[in-house]
Design a protein around this motif. Structure first.
Motif, PDB file in Angstrom:
ATOM      1  N   GLN A 256       0.930  -1.075   0.091  1.00 35.71           N
ATOM      2  CA  GLN A 256       0.112   0.115   0.118  1.00 35.71           C
ATOM      3  C   GLN A 256       0.721   1.300   0.048  1.00 35.71           C
ATOM      4  OE1 GLN A 256      -3.336  -0.390  -0.590  1.00 35.71           O
ATOM      5  NE2 GLN A 256      -2.813  -2.561  -0.551  1.00 35.71           N
ATOM      6  N   PRO A 257       0.368   2.395  -0.503  1.00 37.58           N
ATOM      7  CA  PRO A 257       1.087   3.480  -0.579  1.00 37.58           C
ATOM      8  C   PRO A 257       1.308   4.043   0.881  1.00 37.58           C
ATOM      9  CG  PRO A 257      -0.681   3.733  -2.263  1.00 37.58           C
ATOM     10  CD  PRO A 257      -0.871   2.465  -1.555  1.00 37.58           C
ATOM     11  N   GLY A 258       2.680   4.636   0.889  1.00 40.19           N
ATOM     12  CA  GLY A 258       2.954   4.997   2.278  1.00 40.19           C
ATOM     13  C   GLY A 258       3.413   4.169   3.224  1.00 40.19           C
ATOM     14  N   ILE A 259       3.334   2.996   3.125  1.00 43.76           N
ATOM     15  CA  ILE A 259       3.785   1.778   4.045  1.00 43.76           C
ATOM     16  C   ILE A 259       5.200   1.663   3.715  1.00 43.76           C
ATOM     17  CG2 ILE A 259       3.630  -0.349   4.828  1.00 43.76           C
ATOM     18  CD1 ILE A 259       1.190   1.161   5.392  1.00 43.76           C
ATOM     19  N   THR A 260       6.074   1.931   4.897  1.00 40.00           N
ATOM     20  CA  THR A 260       7.573   1.903   4.736  1.00 40.00           C
ATOM     21  C   THR A 260       8.028   0.613   5.332  1.00 40.00           C
ATOM     22  OG1 THR A 260       7.932   3.167   6.620  1.00 40.00           O
ATOM     23  CG2 THR A 260       7.798   4.452   4.364  1.00 40.00           C
ATOM     24  N   LEU A 261       7.401  -0.038   6.338  1.00 39.62           N
ATOM     25  CA  LEU A 261       8.054  -1.039   6.951  1.00 39.62           C
ATOM     26  C   LEU A 261       6.483  -2.125   7.164  1.00 39.62           C
ATOM     27  CD1 LEU A 261      10.284   0.184   9.659  1.00 39.62           C
ATOM     28  CD2 LEU A 261      10.991  -0.784   7.481  1.00 39.62           C
ATOM     29  N   ALA A 262       6.618  -3.306   6.998  1.00 39.74           N
ATOM     30  CA  ALA A 262       5.506  -4.215   7.305  1.00 39.74           C
ATOM     31  C   ALA A 262       5.955  -5.447   7.778  1.00 39.74           C
ATOM     32  CB  ALA A 262       4.536  -4.514   6.454  1.00 39.74           C
ATOM     33  N   TYR A 263       5.577  -6.191   8.856  1.00 41.69           N
ATOM     34  CA  TYR A 263       6.191  -7.285   9.342  1.00 41.69           C
ATOM     35  C   TYR A 263       5.362  -8.288  10.251  1.00 41.69           C
ATOM     36  CZ  TYR A 263       7.864  -3.800  12.158  1.00 41.69           C
ATOM     37  OH  TYR A 263       8.286  -2.687  13.161  1.00 41.69           O
ATOM     38  N   ARG A 264       5.357  -9.443  10.445  1.00 39.42           N
ATOM     39  CA  ARG A 264       4.567 -10.246  11.308  1.00 39.42           C
ATOM     40  C   ARG A 264       5.782 -10.425  12.781  1.00 39.42           C
ATOM     41  NH1 ARG A 264       2.108 -16.425  10.592  1.00 39.42           N
ATOM     42  NH2 ARG A 264       1.294 -16.578  12.590  1.00 39.42           N
ATOM     43  N   ARG A 265       5.052 -10.343  13.721  1.00 37.26           N
ATOM     44  CA  ARG A 265       5.768 -10.520  14.905  1.00 37.26           C
ATOM     45  C   ARG A 265       4.876 -11.598  16.083  1.00 37.26           C
ATOM     46  NH1 ARG A 265      10.237  -7.619  15.706  1.00 37.26           N
ATOM     47  NH2 ARG A 265      10.578  -5.952  14.474  1.00 37.26           N
ATOM     48  N   ALA A 266       5.601 -12.018  16.855  1.00 39.87           N
ATOM     49  CA  ALA A 266       5.063 -13.046  17.673  1.00 39.87           C
ATOM     50  C   ALA A 266       4.098 -12.140  18.654  1.00 39.87           C
ATOM     51  CB  ALA A 266       6.008 -13.893  18.494  1.00 39.87           C
ATOM     52  N   ARG A 267       3.055 -12.532  19.111  1.00 43.27           N
ATOM     53  CA  ARG A 267       1.958 -12.145  20.164  1.00 43.27           C
ATOM     54  C   ARG A 267       2.765 -12.497  21.482  1.00 43.27           C
ATOM     55  NH1 ARG A 267      -3.045 -11.954  17.552  1.00 43.27           N
ATOM     56  NH2 ARG A 267      -3.292 -13.516  16.024  1.00 43.27           N
ATOM     57  N   ALA A 268       2.712 -11.498  22.460  1.00 43.61           N
ATOM     58  CA  ALA A 268       3.374 -11.526  23.811  1.00 43.61           C
ATOM     59  C   ALA A 268       2.471 -11.419  24.885  1.00 43.61           C
ATOM     60  CB  ALA A 268       4.538 -10.773  23.864  1.00 43.61           C
ATOM     61  N   GLY A 269       1.950 -12.302  25.756  1.00 41.79           N
ATOM     62  CA  GLY A 269       0.901 -11.846  26.779  1.00 41.79           C
ATOM     63  C   GLY A 269      -0.122 -11.144  26.320  1.00 41.79           C
ATOM     64  N   ARG A 270      -0.532 -10.203  27.155  1.00 40.30           N
ATOM     65  CA  ARG A 270      -1.784  -9.318  26.734  1.00 40.30           C
ATOM     66  C   ARG A 270      -1.460  -8.529  25.555  1.00 40.30           C
ATOM     67  NH1 ARG A 270      -3.600  -6.889  32.695  1.00 40.30           N
ATOM     68  NH2 ARG A 270      -4.043  -8.705  33.811  1.00 40.30           N
ATOM     69  N   TRP A 271      -0.299  -8.496  24.909  1.00 37.65           N
ATOM     70  CA  TRP A 271      -0.111  -7.752  23.731  1.00 37.65           C
ATOM     71  C   TRP A 271      -0.451  -8.728  22.722  1.00 37.65           C
ATOM     72  CZ3 TRP A 271       0.058  -2.699  22.702  1.00 37.65           C
ATOM     73  CH2 TRP A 271       0.596  -2.214  21.651  1.00 37.65           C
TER      74      TRP A 271
END
Length: 336
Positions: A256-271
């Motif tokens: 998408q226009p304007g997106i400079t970084l995109a990635y998947r990360r592990a979930r952690a606890g309540r986050w």
């Protein structure tokens, strides 16, 4: 520094974020392209480094190229924020350290030579501060540090990140440490690296070219500190996407226009967030509009999400995934 202060240098900074000439006299090539003498180009780079606009000229290694790193977050009482941020930034393995708008208000990137060393660094921060560090390792990159067009009001990046990188071989780690550290600003900088490593210049250039071709390096070129050229409204947006949908959503979001970084990360606890993206812009309103439009187009707007603008930058420097194994990169001799 305001962006217009460096308008004369934007062609230099913009064009050579990627594709920096891998040849014995690269500043001659830059000078020919810009219609400026090579010595003037080198002087401009020195001035931009002193001003904090140009971090370095060097390699940006892809995730998986070597070493260990992750994004970390802490919930710091407001009255302790500056002291805790200073304690975090004192660690050489911390490359980025920001205050963001959230209860989790201190976000930093930590790097080390090995996973064990990385965990030791994070545990030391917890001992020093008495606060928990949330560990958010990357699971898959969709767009990572490919540089973006500095001529736009909001950053627009091109290209996609490969899902897997060929790791740096152990016998090539010393060159990788130099690539992290950055080129010396001299007429024949790769000669200096070759001399420091006891190699031939053509072998150094060949290794760098191979790393680019095989995806070990995301790019080799100008590493610009975007805040200094006017991109002061920077937001990290996090989404809670079902695990069986996240890769498809991440790939769409990265385009998408304007997106400079995109990635998947592990979930952690309540986050519970697993999809992340960054937008860099000059004004908060336009960044929010870009995030909203990108989320709609990528089909993730319906999922729970939060937008975390950066409030203060405590640290921004190059990562030290390889320099950690070579704490003092071989000194590159200066040549006239």
């Amino acid at each position: 520094m305001a962006r217009h202060d460096h308008a004369h240098d934007l062609p230099l900074l913009n064009a050579w974020q990627r594709g920096f000439p891998l040849c014995p006299a690269p500043f001659d090539v830059l000078g020919q392209a810009l219609g400026r003498p090579a010595g003037e180009v080198i002087a401009a780079c020195e001035r931009l480094q002193r001003a904090g606009v140009l971090g370095r000229i060097g390699g940006v290694f892809a995730p998986g190229a070597g070493g260990a790193g992750l994004l970390a977050a802490m919930a710091v009482p407001r009255e302790r924020l500056e002291a805790v941020a200073a304690a975090v930034s004192r660690h050489a393995g911390v490359s980025h350290n920001y205050e963001r708008e959230n209860t989790l208000n201190l976000w930093f990137v930590a790097n080390a030579a090995t996973p064990a060393a990385l965990e030791q660094l994070l545990a030391q921060i917890e001992r020093d501060t008495g606060l928990a560090v949330l560990r958010l390792p990357m699971l898959r990159p969709y767009r990572i540090d490919l540089g973006f067009d500095l001529g736009q009001r909001s950053a627009a990046a091109g290209g996609m990140t490969r899902t897997a990188a060929t790791p740096v071989a152990a016998h090539e780690a010393a060159l990788a440490a130099l690539a992290e550290h950055g080129l010396p600003l001299v007429e024949r900088p790769f000669d200096a690296w070759a001399e420091a490593l006891g190699q031939r210049t053509e072998d150094v250039l060949g290794t760098l070219s191979r790393w680019l071709a095989q995806g070990t390096l995301s790019r080799f070129g100008m590493v610009v500190r975007h805040h200094e050229v006017g991109y002061t409204a920077n937001a990290m947006t996090v989404f809670d996407v079902p695990d069986d949908e996240v890769d498809a959503c991440g790939e769409r979001l990265a385009c998408q226009p304007g997106i400079t970084l995109a990635y998947r990360r592990a979930r952690a606890g309540r986050w519970g967030y697993n999809l992340y993206c960054m937008v860099h812009g000059q004004e908060r309103g336009e960044v929010l509009a870009l995030v909203e439009q990108a989320a709609l187009q990528a089909g993730v707007a319906r999922h729970r999400h939060e937008v975390l603008f950066s409030l203060r930058r405590f640290t921004q420097r190059g990562p030290r995934r390889f320099a950690a194994a070579h704490p003092t990169p071989p000194e590159a001799p200066r040549h006239a």
